[in-house]
Scaffold this motif. Structure first.
Motif, short mmCIF file in Angstrom:
data_model
loop_
_atom_site.label_atom_id
_atom_site.label_comp_id
_atom_site.label_asym_id
_atom_site.label_seq_id
_atom_site.Cartn_x
_atom_site.Cartn_y
_atom_site.Cartn_z
N THR A 210 42.97 47.96 43.14
CA THR A 210 42.96 46.84 44.08
C THR A 210 42.42 47.27 45.44
N ASN A 211 42.91 48.38 45.95
CA ASN A 211 42.47 48.85 47.27
C ASN A 211 40.97 49.18 47.27
N GLU A 212 40.50 49.82 46.19
CA GLU A 212 39.08 50.18 46.11
C GLU A 212 38.20 48.94 46.01
N SER B 139 38.31 36.30 41.42
CA SER B 139 38.62 34.97 41.96
C SER B 139 38.89 35.05 43.46
N ALA B 140 39.61 36.09 43.88
CA ALA B 140 39.90 36.29 45.30
C ALA B 140 38.61 36.48 46.10
N LYS B 141 37.67 37.18 45.50
CA LYS B 141 36.38 37.40 46.16
C LYS B 141 35.65 36.07 46.38
N ARG B 142 35.67 35.21 45.35
CA ARG B 142 35.01 33.90 45.48
C ARG B 142 35.69 33.04 46.54
N ASP B 143 37.01 33.18 46.65
CA ASP B 143 37.78 32.38 47.60
C ASP B 143 37.84 33.00 49.00
N HIS B 144 37.28 34.20 49.14
CA HIS B 144 37.38 34.94 50.41
C HIS B 144 38.85 35.05 50.82
N ALA B 145 39.69 35.36 49.84
CA ALA B 145 41.14 35.37 50.05
C ALA B 145 41.62 36.68 50.68
N PHE B 146 42.74 36.57 51.34
CA PHE B 146 43.46 37.74 51.83
C PHE B 146 44.44 38.15 50.74
N ILE B 147 44.47 39.42 50.36
CA ILE B 147 45.30 39.87 49.26
C ILE B 147 46.48 40.69 49.78
N ALA C 50 35.45 47.82 48.82
CA ALA C 50 34.05 47.72 48.42
C ALA C 50 33.48 46.33 48.65
N ASN C 51 34.35 45.30 48.60
CA ASN C 51 33.88 43.92 48.72
C ASN C 51 34.28 43.25 50.04
N ASN C 52 34.69 44.07 51.00
CA ASN C 52 35.05 43.58 52.33
C ASN C 52 36.12 42.48 52.29
#
Length: 269
Positions: free
Chosen positions: A75-77, A54-62, A81-83
């Motif tokens: 999480t870090n990996e 979901s974070a990837k779709r939202d381009h979120a900062f984690i 991997a997904n910028n």
């Protein structure tokens, strides 16, 4: 610069640390709108993966505060991997303290939120603050760790409850014109008493807003600037008589005032 930023706060405990960190930092960027989503008690990789997708779709900062090593690494990996921009708020500190102490961390989530003796101390302190709020029972002054004094609308009650949540037993007394000061107050160590004050103009505005909130005329003796100045003058005279520390709360948050009080307590000195 982005005008809208989504932040995912993810933790295997309640996530309070990461949330506080996010809130403390985002206020420094007033032109950006932040949307913070918190995901607490994440303990399995399958649930974590759904959040990361979901974070990837939202381009979120984690921002994450995982104590569990495999959740941290996953999480870090994934973020690398997904910028995805991310911040590990606990992992690096754990690693460095492990080096410093030569001790393996327990890696047990939520230890600091368990119902230990400090937890019950806070509950007792909160009950004390409620029972001895607004001078309900003057006997509380001699039992308290902290005694707060102040005219109406100087944040006595919220400050009492905030300090109680930190484990301090707090009693407070509203200073009302022409009302006798309880004898018990003069038996308290002056280093435990704190006189709260405020700027007259600010207090005037606060009181007017309070009257408006109640649907009443804002222009009363309660909000009259001259009366407020007289109240503050009488309060300051009492503070001088008691020899207590005086704190002007005009431009201070509850947290700032509480810190000043705690740092001024006899045991801290």
């Amino acid at each position: 610069m982005e005008s809208n930023v989504k932040i995912y706060v993810v933790s295997d405990s309640i996530g309070a640390t990461a949330l506080s960190l996010a809130q403390a930092v985002t206020v420094q960027f007033p032109k950006t709108k932040f949307e913070i989503k918190r995901f607490p008690f994440i303990t399995t990789l399958s649930i974590l993966q759904g959040i990361l997708n979901s974070a990837k779709r939202d381009h979120a900062f984690i921002i994450h505060t995982f104590i569990t090593k495999d959740l941290t690494e996953h999480t870090n990996e994934f973020c690398t991997a997904n910028n995805l921009n991310h911040y590990d708020a606990v992992g690096d500190l754990l690693t460095e303290l492990e080096k410093q102490t030569n001790e393996k961390p327990l890696r047990k989530p939520g230890i600091n939120h368990e119902t230990d003796k400090d937890y019950f101390k806070r509950i007792e302190a909160i009950e004390f603050a409620v029972n001895y709020d607004d001078g309900k029972d003057p006997s509380g002054f001699t039992k308290a760790d902290i005694v707060l004094l102040g005219v109406s609308r100087t944040s006595k009650t919220p400050l009492s409850l905030y300090l109680a949540n930190l484990g301090y037993k707090v009693a407070n007394l509203p200073l009302v014109p022409h009302t006798k000061i309880p004898d018990e107050l003069f038996k308290v160590d002056k280093n435990k008493i704190f006189g709260l004050t405020n700027d007259p103009e600010i207090l005037n505005d606060i009181r007017k807003q309070r009257m408006i909130a109640y649907g009443l005329d804002p222009n009363t003796q309660y909000s009259d600037l001259g009366n407020i100045e007289s109240e503050l003058s009488a309060a300051n005279e009492l503070y001088r008589k008691l020899g207590c520390l005086v704190i002007n709360v005009a431009h201070k948050s509850i947290e700032e005032t509480a810190t000043l009080i705690i740092e001024s307590l006899p045991e801290q000195k």
